[in-house]
Design a protein around this motif. Sequence first.
Motif, PDB file in Angstrom:
ATOM      1  N   ILE A  91       1.101  -1.115   0.001  1.00 38.24           N
ATOM      2  CA  ILE A  91       0.031  -0.180  -0.046  1.00 38.24           C
ATOM      3  C   ILE A  91       0.919   1.113  -0.118  1.00 38.24           C
ATOM      4  O   ILE A  91       1.799   1.310   0.859  1.00 38.24           O
ATOM      5  N   SER A  92       0.739   2.246  -0.953  1.00 37.06           N
ATOM      6  CA  SER A  92       1.259   3.501  -1.112  1.00 37.06           C
ATOM      7  C   SER A  92       1.133   4.220  -0.126  1.00 37.06           C
ATOM      8  O   SER A  92       0.157   4.414   0.528  1.00 37.06           O
ATOM      9  N   PRO A  93       1.913   5.005   0.372  1.00 35.92           N
ATOM     10  CA  PRO A  93       1.836   6.148   0.936  1.00 35.92           C
ATOM     11  C   PRO A  93       0.944   7.306   0.492  1.00 35.92           C
ATOM     12  O   PRO A  93       1.153   7.776  -0.796  1.00 35.92           O
ATOM     13  N   ILE A  94       0.050   7.716   1.352  1.00 36.98           N
ATOM     14  CA  ILE A  94      -0.898   9.025   0.763  1.00 36.98           C
ATOM     15  C   ILE A  94      -0.891  10.217   2.027  1.00 36.98           C
ATOM     16  O   ILE A  94      -1.352   9.747   3.256  1.00 36.98           O
ATOM     17  N   GLY A  95      -0.803  10.979   1.522  1.00 35.26           N
ATOM     18  CA  GLY A  95      -0.955  12.098   2.629  1.00 35.26           C
ATOM     19  C   GLY A  95      -2.409  12.673   2.985  1.00 35.26           C
ATOM     20  O   GLY A  95      -3.215  12.305   2.180  1.00 35.26           O
ATOM     21  N   LEU A  96      -2.544  13.134   4.195  1.00 36.75           N
ATOM     22  CA  LEU A  96      -4.006  13.318   4.619  1.00 36.75           C
ATOM     23  C   LEU A  96      -5.036  12.360   4.511  1.00 36.75           C
ATOM     24  O   LEU A  96      -6.035  12.366   4.141  1.00 36.75           O
ATOM     25  N   GLN A  97      -4.722  11.041   4.917  1.00 39.99           N
ATOM     26  CA  GLN A  97      -5.458   9.917   4.559  1.00 39.99           C
ATOM     27  C   GLN A  97      -6.626  10.190   5.480  1.00 39.99           C
ATOM     28  O   GLN A  97      -7.796   9.588   5.118  1.00 39.99           O
ATOM     29  N   GLY A  98      -6.511  10.454   6.720  1.00 41.12           N
ATOM     30  CA  GLY A  98      -7.763  10.447   7.671  1.00 41.12           C
ATOM     31  C   GLY A  98      -8.590  11.818   7.131  1.00 41.12           C
ATOM     32  O   GLY A  98      -9.811  11.864   7.607  1.00 41.12           O
ATOM     33  N   LEU A  99      -8.341  12.810   6.118  1.00 39.22           N
ATOM     34  CA  LEU A  99      -9.284  13.474   5.809  1.00 39.22           C
ATOM     35  C   LEU A  99     -10.360  12.916   4.562  1.00 39.22           C
ATOM     36  O   LEU A  99     -11.284  13.120   4.470  1.00 39.22           O
ATOM     37  N   ILE A 100      -9.481  12.050   3.825  1.00 36.38           N
ATOM     38  CA  ILE A 100     -10.180  11.297   2.764  1.00 36.38           C
ATOM     39  C   ILE A 100     -11.209  10.316   3.393  1.00 36.38           C
ATOM     40  O   ILE A 100     -12.269  10.402   2.952  1.00 36.38           O
ATOM     41  N   TRP A 101     -10.811   9.524   4.390  1.00 33.53           N
ATOM     42  CA  TRP A 101     -11.808   8.673   5.133  1.00 33.53           C
ATOM     43  C   TRP A 101     -11.150   8.496   6.428  1.00 33.53           C
ATOM     44  O   TRP A 101     -10.064   8.281   6.601  1.00 33.53           O
ATOM     45  N   PRO A 102     -12.087   8.755   7.653  1.00 38.65           N
ATOM     46  CA  PRO A 102     -11.576   8.886   8.866  1.00 38.65           C
ATOM     47  C   PRO A 102     -11.016   7.589   9.388  1.00 38.65           C
ATOM     48  O   PRO A 102     -11.415   6.397   8.959  1.00 38.65           O
ATOM     49  N   ASN A 103      -9.805   7.755   9.970  1.00 39.98           N
ATOM     50  CA  ASN A 103      -9.013   6.640  10.531  1.00 39.98           C
ATOM     51  C   ASN A 103      -8.518   5.668   9.186  1.00 39.98           C
ATOM     52  O   ASN A 103      -8.274   4.530   9.688  1.00 39.98           O
ATOM     53  N   ALA A 104      -8.396   6.203   8.133  1.00 39.75           N
ATOM     54  CA  ALA A 104      -8.013   5.278   7.069  1.00 39.75           C
ATOM     55  C   ALA A 104      -6.461   4.711   7.116  1.00 39.75           C
ATOM     56  O   ALA A 104      -6.100   3.495   6.931  1.00 39.75           O
ATOM     57  N   SER A 105      -5.292   5.453   7.634  1.00 37.16           N
ATOM     58  CA  SER A 105      -4.090   5.071   8.040  1.00 37.16           C
ATOM     59  C   SER A 105      -4.187   3.556   9.031  1.00 37.16           C
ATOM     60  O   SER A 105      -3.638   2.803   8.668  1.00 37.16           O
ATOM     61  N   GLU A 106      -4.889   3.809  10.213  1.00 36.29           N
ATOM     62  CA  GLU A 106      -4.880   2.563  10.715  1.00 36.29           C
ATOM     63  C   GLU A 106      -5.636   1.577  10.223  1.00 36.29           C
ATOM     64  O   GLU A 106      -5.297   0.121  10.526  1.00 36.29           O
ATOM     65  N   ILE A 107      -7.016   1.734   9.754  1.00 32.79           N
ATOM     66  CA  ILE A 107      -7.605   0.710   9.115  1.00 32.79           C
ATOM     67  C   ILE A 107      -6.665  -0.219   7.884  1.00 32.79           C
ATOM     68  O   ILE A 107      -6.546  -1.214   8.037  1.00 32.79           O
ATOM     69  N   LEU A 108      -5.673   0.660   7.172  1.00 31.74           N
ATOM     70  CA  LEU A 108      -5.045  -0.109   6.043  1.00 31.74           C
ATOM     71  C   LEU A 108      -3.769  -0.747   6.813  1.00 31.74           C
ATOM     72  O   LEU A 108      -3.523  -1.744   6.225  1.00 31.74           O
ATOM     73  N   ALA A 109      -3.239  -0.306   7.605  1.00 34.85           N
ATOM     74  CA  ALA A 109      -2.036  -0.614   8.384  1.00 34.85           C
ATOM     75  C   ALA A 109      -2.297  -1.710   9.019  1.00 34.85           C
ATOM     76  O   ALA A 109      -1.691  -2.866   8.676  1.00 34.85           O
ATOM     77  N   LYS A 110      -3.570  -1.876   9.718  1.00 40.47           N
ATOM     78  CA  LYS A 110      -3.900  -3.269  10.267  1.00 40.47           C
ATOM     79  C   LYS A 110      -4.025  -4.244   9.076  1.00 40.47           C
ATOM     80  O   LYS A 110      -3.748  -5.258   9.320  1.00 40.47           O
ATOM     81  N   ALA A 111      -4.961  -3.893   8.250  1.00 35.09           N
ATOM     82  CA  ALA A 111      -5.409  -4.809   7.171  1.00 35.09           C
ATOM     83  C   ALA A 111      -3.925  -5.214   6.451  1.00 35.09           C
ATOM     84  O   ALA A 111      -4.016  -6.639   6.377  1.00 35.09           O
ATOM     85  N   ALA A 112      -2.945  -4.603   6.127  1.00 31.30           N
ATOM     86  CA  ALA A 112      -1.842  -5.011   5.588  1.00 31.30           C
ATOM     87  C   ALA A 112      -1.192  -5.932   6.331  1.00 31.30           C
ATOM     88  O   ALA A 112      -0.679  -6.855   5.773  1.00 31.30           O
ATOM     89  N   ALA A 113      -0.804  -5.625   7.637  1.00 32.16           N
ATOM     90  CA  ALA A 113      -0.256  -6.639   8.492  1.00 32.16           C
ATOM     91  C   ALA A 113      -0.977  -7.898   8.731  1.00 32.16           C
ATOM     92  O   ALA A 113      -0.238  -9.024   8.564  1.00 32.16           O
ATOM     93  N   GLN A 114      -2.041  -7.780   8.633  1.00 31.81           N
ATOM     94  CA  GLN A 114      -2.857  -9.251   8.894  1.00 31.81           C
ATOM     95  C   GLN A 114      -2.949  -9.855   7.511  1.00 31.81           C
ATOM     96  O   GLN A 114      -3.106 -11.198   7.383  1.00 31.81           O
ATOM     97  N   ASN A 115      -2.659  -9.410   6.405  1.00 32.10           N
ATOM     98  CA  ASN A 115      -2.789 -10.048   5.229  1.00 32.10           C
ATOM     99  C   ASN A 115      -1.448 -10.195   4.579  1.00 32.10           C
ATOM    100  O   ASN A 115      -1.225 -10.581   3.460  1.00 32.10           O
ATOM    101  N   GLY A 116      -0.664  -9.745   5.426  1.00 31.06           N
ATOM    102  CA  GLY A 116       1.032 -10.167   4.835  1.00 31.06           C
ATOM    103  C   GLY A 116       1.577  -9.301   3.604  1.00 31.06           C
ATOM    104  O   GLY A 116       2.187  -9.779   2.836  1.00 31.06           O
ATOM    105  N   ILE A 117       1.174  -8.049   3.689  1.00 30.44           N
ATOM    106  CA  ILE A 117       1.617  -7.236   2.864  1.00 30.44           C
ATOM    107  C   ILE A 117       2.224  -5.846   3.288  1.00 30.44           C
ATOM    108  O   ILE A 117       1.686  -5.514   4.550  1.00 30.44           O
TER     109      ILE A 117
END
Length: 388
Positions: free
Chosen positions: A81-107
Amino acid sequence: MIFPYNHKYPSITDLRRKAKKTIPKFAFDYLEGGCNEELNLSRNENDFDDIFLKPRYLQQTEDIDMSTEIFGIKYQAPFGISPIGLQGLIWPNASEILAKAAAQNGIPYTLSTVSTASLERISEVSEGTAWFQLYHPTEDKLRDDILKRLKYAQYPVLVVLVDVPSFGLRYREIKSGLSLPPKLNISNILQALLRPSWGIKTLQHGIPSFATLKPYMEKRMNLSQLGEFMNHTFTGKVTLDKLKVIREKWKGPLVLKGITTEEDMDDAIRLGADGVIISNHGGRQLDAGESSVNSLIRLAANPLYKGKLKIMLDGGIRSGVDLARAHAVGTDFSFMGRPFMYGVGALGNFGGHHTINMFKAQLYQIMQQVSISKPTDFPRRRLNTQEY
């Protein structure tokens, strides 16, 4: 093999259509926009269409294994998953949602310096698997402190962004007030009111801010002061001399993101970089440049670079077919940003898992179709149209 995802949204087009209905227009425009006339934004996607694969139907193949090792770390799939600035503005808590999903799915998930979650928090929720992208600060003291924090948080890979000597002229952001300094206008407020689920979640998680940079900012900055801080802190070229200092201080894998030319590739090798991410910043910096995938085709084919460092790609990938094409023309690993933001915008907390598994399912099917067992076999399935 089964990859669980919501079959109502089997493609990025479906996710994008849904996300557009849930994300306020000003935030969606920030996510989607490119610079100037957005020509290079279009080239990033369209140029994949000129890459063709050839199947082998009568050949027996081994079991498919999509796992890929980068910098001594084995990932379950050849993408992150690429870095994106202001992720939480686009969708609230997006950074944590994606970081957790990536870790749980091995990417790998990559956190931007200017995203809306702190590097410490993302290290925690990703269980130490996230990468970090550094916007090089103008002040050495700030740079050194961020590197110290990254080391303490045990980030495995440092990505240094090199393609923002100035902020691109992005007309959508200028119109919406999201350029620096940002401006809150009545149009943005009305757009937010039309997206109640986004508003409710924003209230739950708080107004987004540059969380990693908070220790270096004065408290209660107004929007004008915030703009001045960002311009002062991150304006200026990332020169080879600056990178040499980072190479000396950072002992782990070092990746340069934004490389598109032979000259910069030569410098990256001389520097001792462990990898490069070929990228044009999602078409957000230079409208007259070439697509990321065409830069990849040229650089990956150069025998001078073979085996010297990892060559990765970011930009324009919208399907497992595109991932296959990227591998066929030479990438070792690929990254995607906008597709994952469409995922969380469309499906919230499940969006990260959905998008990861959707890409895995699509890539797996393509590997079945062309009869290969691992991603590194894709170059053998590239169709050279010049032969015909």
